[in-house]
Design a protein around this motif. Structure first.
Motif, PDB file in Angstrom:
ATOM      1  N   ALA A  16     -10.646   2.525   1.863  1.00 62.20           N
ATOM      2  CA  ALA A  16     -10.351   1.550   2.912  1.00 62.20           C
ATOM      3  C   ALA A  16     -10.723   2.099   4.286  1.00 62.20           C
ATOM      4  O   ALA A  16     -11.376   1.425   5.090  1.00 62.20           O
ATOM      5  CB  ALA A  16      -8.865   1.177   2.871  1.00 62.20           C
ATOM      6  N   SER A  17     -10.322   3.326   4.555  1.00 58.05           N
ATOM      7  CA  SER A  17     -10.600   3.928   5.861  1.00 58.05           C
ATOM      8  C   SER A  17     -12.096   4.113   6.078  1.00 58.05           C
ATOM      9  O   SER A  17     -12.612   3.906   7.190  1.00 58.05           O
ATOM     10  CB  SER A  17      -9.880   5.268   5.981  1.00 58.05           C
ATOM     11  OG  SER A  17     -10.124   5.876   7.221  1.00 58.05           O
ATOM     12  N   GLY A  18     -12.820   4.510   5.020  1.00 53.35           N
ATOM     13  CA  GLY A  18     -14.251   4.742   5.149  1.00 53.35           C
ATOM     14  C   GLY A  18     -15.009   3.495   5.553  1.00 53.35           C
ATOM     15  O   GLY A  18     -15.922   3.545   6.385  1.00 53.35           O
ATOM     16  N   LEU A  19     -14.640   2.349   4.977  1.00 50.93           N
ATOM     17  CA  LEU A  19     -15.321   1.102   5.321  1.00 50.93           C
ATOM     18  C   LEU A  19     -15.094   0.740   6.784  1.00 50.93           C
ATOM     19  O   LEU A  19     -16.019   0.306   7.480  1.00 50.93           O
ATOM     20  CB  LEU A  19     -14.831  -0.023   4.410  1.00 50.93           C
ATOM     21  CG  LEU A  19     -15.472  -1.391   4.658  1.00 50.93           C
ATOM     22  CD1 LEU A  19     -16.973  -1.325   4.430  1.00 50.93           C
ATOM     23  CD2 LEU A  19     -14.837  -2.450   3.764  1.00 50.93           C
ATOM     24  N   ALA A  20     -13.865   0.916   7.269  1.00 54.05           N
ATOM     25  CA  ALA A  20     -13.575   0.610   8.671  1.00 54.05           C
ATOM     26  C   ALA A  20     -14.369   1.510   9.604  1.00 54.05           C
ATOM     27  O   ALA A  20     -14.948   1.053  10.602  1.00 54.05           O
ATOM     28  CB  ALA A  20     -12.071   0.756   8.936  1.00 54.05           C
ATOM     29  N   VAL A  21     -14.440   2.799   9.279  1.00 55.96           N
ATOM     30  CA  VAL A  21     -15.137   3.765  10.129  1.00 55.96           C
ATOM     31  C   VAL A  21     -16.629   3.461  10.202  1.00 55.96           C
ATOM     32  O   VAL A  21     -17.227   3.418  11.293  1.00 55.96           O
ATOM     33  CB  VAL A  21     -14.902   5.199   9.608  1.00 55.96           C
ATOM     34  CG1 VAL A  21     -15.833   6.188  10.304  1.00 55.96           C
ATOM     35  CG2 VAL A  21     -13.455   5.613   9.825  1.00 55.96           C
ATOM     36  N   ILE A  22     -17.254   3.245   9.067  1.00 57.23           N
ATOM     37  CA  ILE A  22     -18.707   3.079   9.056  1.00 57.23           C
ATOM     38  C   ILE A  22     -19.115   1.746   9.666  1.00 57.23           C
ATOM     39  O   ILE A  22     -20.203   1.627  10.267  1.00 57.23           O
ATOM     40  CB  ILE A  22     -19.251   3.206   7.607  1.00 57.23           C
ATOM     41  CG1 ILE A  22     -20.741   3.529   7.637  1.00 57.23           C
ATOM     42  CG2 ILE A  22     -18.954   1.976   6.801  1.00 57.23           C
ATOM     43  CD1 ILE A  22     -21.080   4.840   8.307  1.00 57.23           C
ATOM     44  N   ILE A  52     -16.110  -7.912  15.575  1.00 58.19           N
ATOM     45  CA  ILE A  52     -16.023  -7.231  14.277  1.00 58.19           C
ATOM     46  C   ILE A  52     -15.734  -5.750  14.480  1.00 58.19           C
ATOM     47  O   ILE A  52     -14.885  -5.161  13.796  1.00 58.19           O
ATOM     48  CB  ILE A  52     -17.325  -7.436  13.481  1.00 58.19           C
ATOM     49  CG1 ILE A  52     -17.464  -8.897  13.054  1.00 58.19           C
ATOM     50  CG2 ILE A  52     -17.364  -6.521  12.257  1.00 58.19           C
ATOM     51  CD1 ILE A  52     -18.790  -9.224  12.392  1.00 58.19           C
ATOM     52  N   GLY A  53     -16.453  -5.127  15.416  1.00 61.98           N
ATOM     53  CA  GLY A  53     -16.177  -3.723  15.714  1.00 61.98           C
ATOM     54  C   GLY A  53     -14.758  -3.517  16.193  1.00 61.98           C
ATOM     55  O   GLY A  53     -14.081  -2.550  15.789  1.00 61.98           O
ATOM     56  N   THR A  54     -14.259  -4.431  17.028  1.00 63.49           N
ATOM     57  CA  THR A  54     -12.884  -4.330  17.514  1.00 63.49           C
ATOM     58  C   THR A  54     -11.883  -4.479  16.379  1.00 63.49           C
ATOM     59  O   THR A  54     -10.902  -3.725  16.294  1.00 63.49           O
ATOM     60  CB  THR A  54     -12.632  -5.426  18.572  1.00 63.49           C
ATOM     61  OG1 THR A  54     -13.556  -5.267  19.650  1.00 63.49           O
ATOM     62  CG2 THR A  54     -11.221  -5.340  19.105  1.00 63.49           C
ATOM     63  N   CYS A  55     -12.117  -5.433  15.491  1.00 68.36           N
ATOM     64  CA  CYS A  55     -11.210  -5.646  14.360  1.00 68.36           C
ATOM     65  C   CYS A  55     -11.167  -4.420  13.445  1.00 68.36           C
ATOM     66  O   CYS A  55     -10.097  -4.052  12.928  1.00 68.36           O
ATOM     67  CB  CYS A  55     -11.644  -6.873  13.569  1.00 68.36           C
ATOM     68  SG  CYS A  55     -11.493  -8.428  14.471  1.00 68.36           S
ATOM     69  N   MET A  56     -12.328  -3.796  13.239  1.00 70.17           N
ATOM     70  CA  MET A  56     -12.355  -2.612  12.381  1.00 70.17           C
ATOM     71  C   MET A  56     -11.654  -1.428  13.043  1.00 70.17           C
ATOM     72  O   MET A  56     -11.056  -0.590  12.347  1.00 70.17           O
ATOM     73  CB  MET A  56     -13.801  -2.251  12.040  1.00 70.17           C
ATOM     74  CG  MET A  56     -14.432  -3.170  11.001  1.00 70.17           C
ATOM     75  SD  MET A  56     -13.553  -3.076   9.412  1.00 70.17           S
ATOM     76  CE  MET A  56     -14.531  -4.218   8.420  1.00 70.17           C
ATOM     77  N   VAL A  57     -11.719  -1.327  14.371  1.00 73.09           N
ATOM     78  CA  VAL A  57     -10.965  -0.278  15.064  1.00 73.09           C
ATOM     79  C   VAL A  57      -9.472  -0.495  14.869  1.00 73.09           C
ATOM     80  O   VAL A  57      -8.710   0.456  14.631  1.00 73.09           O
ATOM     81  CB  VAL A  57     -11.325  -0.256  16.561  1.00 73.09           C
ATOM     82  CG1 VAL A  57     -10.381   0.665  17.324  1.00 73.09           C
ATOM     83  CG2 VAL A  57     -12.758   0.217  16.757  1.00 73.09           C
ATOM     84  N   ILE A  58      -9.028  -1.754  14.971  1.00 69.66           N
ATOM     85  CA  ILE A  58      -7.614  -2.052  14.743  1.00 69.66           C
ATOM     86  C   ILE A  58      -7.239  -1.744  13.291  1.00 69.66           C
ATOM     87  O   ILE A  58      -6.165  -1.197  13.011  1.00 69.66           O
ATOM     88  CB  ILE A  58      -7.320  -3.515  15.092  1.00 69.66           C
ATOM     89  CG1 ILE A  58      -7.619  -3.778  16.570  1.00 69.66           C
ATOM     90  CG2 ILE A  58      -5.872  -3.875  14.779  1.00 69.66           C
ATOM     91  CD1 ILE A  58      -7.520  -5.231  16.983  1.00 69.66           C
TER      92      ILE A  58
END
Length: 795
Positions: free
Chosen positions: A421-427, A157-163
């Protein structure tokens, strides 16, 4: 040492202050590009809701207070003070934490683990003497297999959010920088100019990726440095001119006042405030390129003060301007003096390109790491620099990122939705880091579970608050990273699951070489000139695809090598410890096993250098193996091991002639921990060898020093005629040519399987397998030397 980043494979020494300053300066362009451009869109995203800052300034001061304490508690306290210390041999990132946990607890799902992997220099298991008992948490994690899967899913999940961040950050960064044109253009001109200009810059940015960032990397640090100095100067100017008392907003009571007054709108606006720490994860992810002291120095002495001054300057200006045009909202450029607005606009665009470049390179790196852990379909990895470690380019991923970035820019057309969108991926990435870090504190640092729980609750509660504010905006942009992550997570999980099942199928259906040899007379088996490299995931036995190939076409090469290219949960494997070589069958059969070990950040070799080093390692192994013959003088009868036992023994053969290193071997049929022996020393062909007594070869460590000798060199002191013949045969086989025998697999489900399994395995995996790069492309096998063997897996 890495000429750009200062990376070396040897253990890090304490740097001089000059080296630290140089690394700190270089880190500005690589680590802090994304974090430094966040002031472009934080306030604009925060006040994009129904929040209007009133004459009392409670709203803008509350937002400033949130920004200050968020930057202080998470990037400064959490990352710089705590997380950066959890490095894996100098490397950082999500996979570094996961590898640390896997080495300290048996939770890894990688199938081909070996005891010999723990003897690697970079494995680095250090247990303090005061820790006498096993941790209950460790026992609990190891006992429940579902927790192993849950841990891997969390990392995925962390990897997917980094992508996902790699898609969103370039879009919002470049769009926010270009949107400064709104102050110089009319509304109609602005609507038709900003989007096309943003798309052109994005296309240009992604089109340059195949050249490698090292060609223009020397410009990154000066651009970010100039941007930080410019932003802090403008902020200081606004503080002095407009509101010198803005520092009062740093009082945390303003946060409570802000939430009381704005209520639900204020809580939702936290999704914009959290963008102030976008890029903080890069401090940990890029730790291997620099050093802890350099990153700490750069952040505390320059980046953190500049960001605080920038945000305070914007707040000071806005506190005296309450009647701004709604179309311009509360952007960064409104607080820039008009006389320097155009130079600042150009500098901001350049800084946004640098920040986007950092996240794109990070996306390439984390996909390469996922691929090395069998969690991502095979993709072509191009190394853009022969000198700089880690400079890679993945064509398929690059163009997919470009298309998605342009789609996000054209589809959203505003900072509000992009910020959501970006905020959700970062957090989400930060929350995953917090969870993994809590486990590291207990298992790797051997601290009290209460301390780990306190870390998790303190930082996790803050990040959960920001996460809830982002999730509430699901329909306003936050659905994008969730959708991307679900698709990527499904791809990664299916690929990893089927890879594990295929390995289990191979283990169940493997055969012994003795079985094949017994069929030799019946089948009329012949040996053809050359070297046959049979690629397999197995570390023992003969794979089923090769046995089926030989039984249907009874011929194989004079020299046969079963090659297993495997990943180890360490960032790097020293060249002196890369090759693990042993025999398969009796010495006269000329069959060997070579296990090639790579770390998750290692660069895989090209075919030519790999083939050369493999033959050199085989030649060195043949000469070394002669020292362990039962016929050695001075040994008591019965002290030697049997031939069957010796077939399972493996020896490390170093591949780096510039570094003397003791190699380690082991018997892969035993689970005992290997131990060292320094009993005898011999010299063969100028190679210093320290041999263990043959009586303890079977479950002991063997010592060997790597050799630069090739099969063309005279074996010198080797008196065994059989060894001379074996070396001569290897040399002739090399001259006859090398064939690469790879499996071409198709997977189908068993009759009666569930519909979900049929869709995931029969449809999903086979679709990915057909459309991703083949193993011949990933291993860079020349087409003229490729021999593919078909194999059907029924899972």
């Amino acid at each position: 040492m890495d000429p750009e980043f200062g990376v070396g494979t040897a253990p890090r020494k304490r740097e001089s202050w000059r080296t630290t300053l140089l690394l700190a300066y270089q880190s500005l362009g690589v680590v802090y590009g994304d974090l430094s451009i966040s002031p472009l869109y934080v306030y604009k995203s925060t006040f994009a809701e129904d929040i209007k800052h009133s004459d009392t300034n409670e709203e803008i001061f509350g937002a400033l207070s949130f920004v200050f304490w968020t930057l202080t508690l998470i990037p400064l306290i959490k990352y710089v003070t705590i997380v950066l210390r959890a490095d894996d041999n100098g490397e950082g990132g999500t996979f570094a934490l996961y590898s640390l946990i896997c080495r300290h607890a048996n939770v890894s799902l990688l199938p081909n683990r070996q005891v010999a992997d723990e003897e690697l220099s970079t494995y680095k298991l250090e247990y303090p003497p005061e820790v006498a008992q096993r941790s209950r948490v460790k026992d609990w994690l190891e006992k429940h297999k579902k927790l192993h899967t849950a841990l891997l899913v969390m990392v995925m999940i962390g990897t997917c959010m980094v992508i996902g961040d790699g898609v969103l950050t370039p879009a919002i960064s470049v769009f926010s920088a270009v949107s400064g044109l709104e102050l110089s253009l009319s509304k109609d001109q602005h609507e038709y100019a900003v989007i096309p200009i943003t798309c052109v810059i994005l296309v240009f940015l992604f089109a340059l990726q195949h050249y490698g960032t090292h060609r223009v990397g020397f410009l990154f640090a000066p651009i970010v440095l100039s941007w930080l100095l410019c932003m802090s100067a403008i902020g200081l100017y606004n503080i002095i001119v407009w509101n010198p008392h803005v520092y009062r907003a740093l009082n945390p009571s303003y946060m409570i006042t802000f939430l009381k007054k704005t209520r639900k709108s204020g809580w939702m606006s936290l999704g914009g405030i959290l963008l102030c720490m976008t890029g903080s994860e890069a401090m940990f992810a890029d730790l291997g390129h620099f050093s802890y002291s350099a990153i700490q120095l750069a952040f505390t002495s320059l980046v953190y003060p500049s960001l605080i001054l920038g945000y305070m300057g914007q707040a000071a200006y806005l506190s005296k301007h309450h009647n701004l045009d709604a179309s311009y909202q509360i952007g960064f450029y409104i607080a820039v003096p008009e006389s320097v607005r155009w130079p600042v606009l150009v500098l901001a665009i350049l800084a946004s390109v640098v920040g986007s470049q950092a996240i794109i390179s990070g996306t390439f790196s984390i996909i390469n790491q996922s691929q090395s852990l069998s969690c991502f379909p095979r993709v072509k990895v191009v190394h853009t620099s022969d000198k700089i470690h880690g400079q890679i380019y993945i064509p398929e991923v690059n163009w997919m990122l470009m298309i998605l970035c342009i789609a996000v820019t054209v589809g959203f057309r505003n900072t509000k939705h992009m910020g959501n969108a970006s905020g959700l991926a970062v957090i989400t990435v930060m929350l995953v880091t917090t969870c993994l870090m809590s486990v590291v504190i207990m298992l790797c640092w051997h601290r009290s579970p209460l301390l780990a729980l306190a870390f998790f609750l303190f930082f996790g509660s803050m990040e959960a608050l920001y996460l809830s504010a982002s999730l509430i905006k699901f329909l306003e942009g936050a659905w994008v990273p969730i959708l991307l992550s679900l698709i990527l997570l499904a791809v990664m999980f299916v690929w990893h699951h089927v890879t594990i099942r295929k390995y289990e199928y191979d283990m169940h259906n493997k055969v012994t070489l003795e079985w094949l040899l017994a069929l030799g007379d019946k089948l009329g088996m012949v040996r053809v000139p050359g070297i046959g490299l049979v690629y397999t995931d197995l570390t023992s036995g003969v794979p089923a695809n090769f046995s089926r190939f030989v039984t249907n076409l009874p011929a194989f090469h004079r020299v046969l090598v079963f090659v297993c290219v495997k990943s180890v949960p360490v960032p790097h494997v020293l060249p002196a410890e890369r090759y693990l070589v042993g025999r398969v069958g009796p010495p006269g059969h000329s069959s060997y096993r070579c296990i090639v070990r790579y770390g998750y950040r290692d660069v895989h070799q090209d075919v030519d250098s790999f083939e050369t080093e493999l033959v050199e390692s085989l030649a060195t192994f043949i000469k070394l193996d002669a020292l362990f013959r039962c016929s050695d003088a001075g040994e008591p009868r019965g002290s030697c091991c049997s031939e069957n036992e010796r077939e399972n023994a493996l020896t490390v053969i170093g591949s780096n002639p510039l570094r003397r290193h003791l190699g380690l071997g082991y018997d892969d049929d035993h689970d005992g921990v290997s131990s060292s022996a320094h009993d005898q020393e011999t010299h063969v062909d100028g190679i210093e060898l320290a041999a263990a007594p043959p009586a303890i070869i079977r479950n002991q460590v063997r010592f060997a020093v790597e050799s630069a000798a090739t099969c063309r060199r005279s074996p010198g002191g080797v008196a065994d005629e059989r060894v001379l013949e074996e070396l001569h045969e290897l040399c002739e086989a090399r001259e006859a040519g090398t064939a690469f025998i790879l499996g071409h697999s198709h997977v189908q489900t068993k009759p009666g399987s569930s519909l979900l399994k049929k869709l995931a395995v029969g449809v999903g995996y086979n679709f990915l397998s057909r459309n991703c790069r083949g193993p011949d492309v990933v291993l860079r096998v020349p087409p003229a030397s490729l021999l593919e063997v078909g194999m059907v897996y029924v899972l």
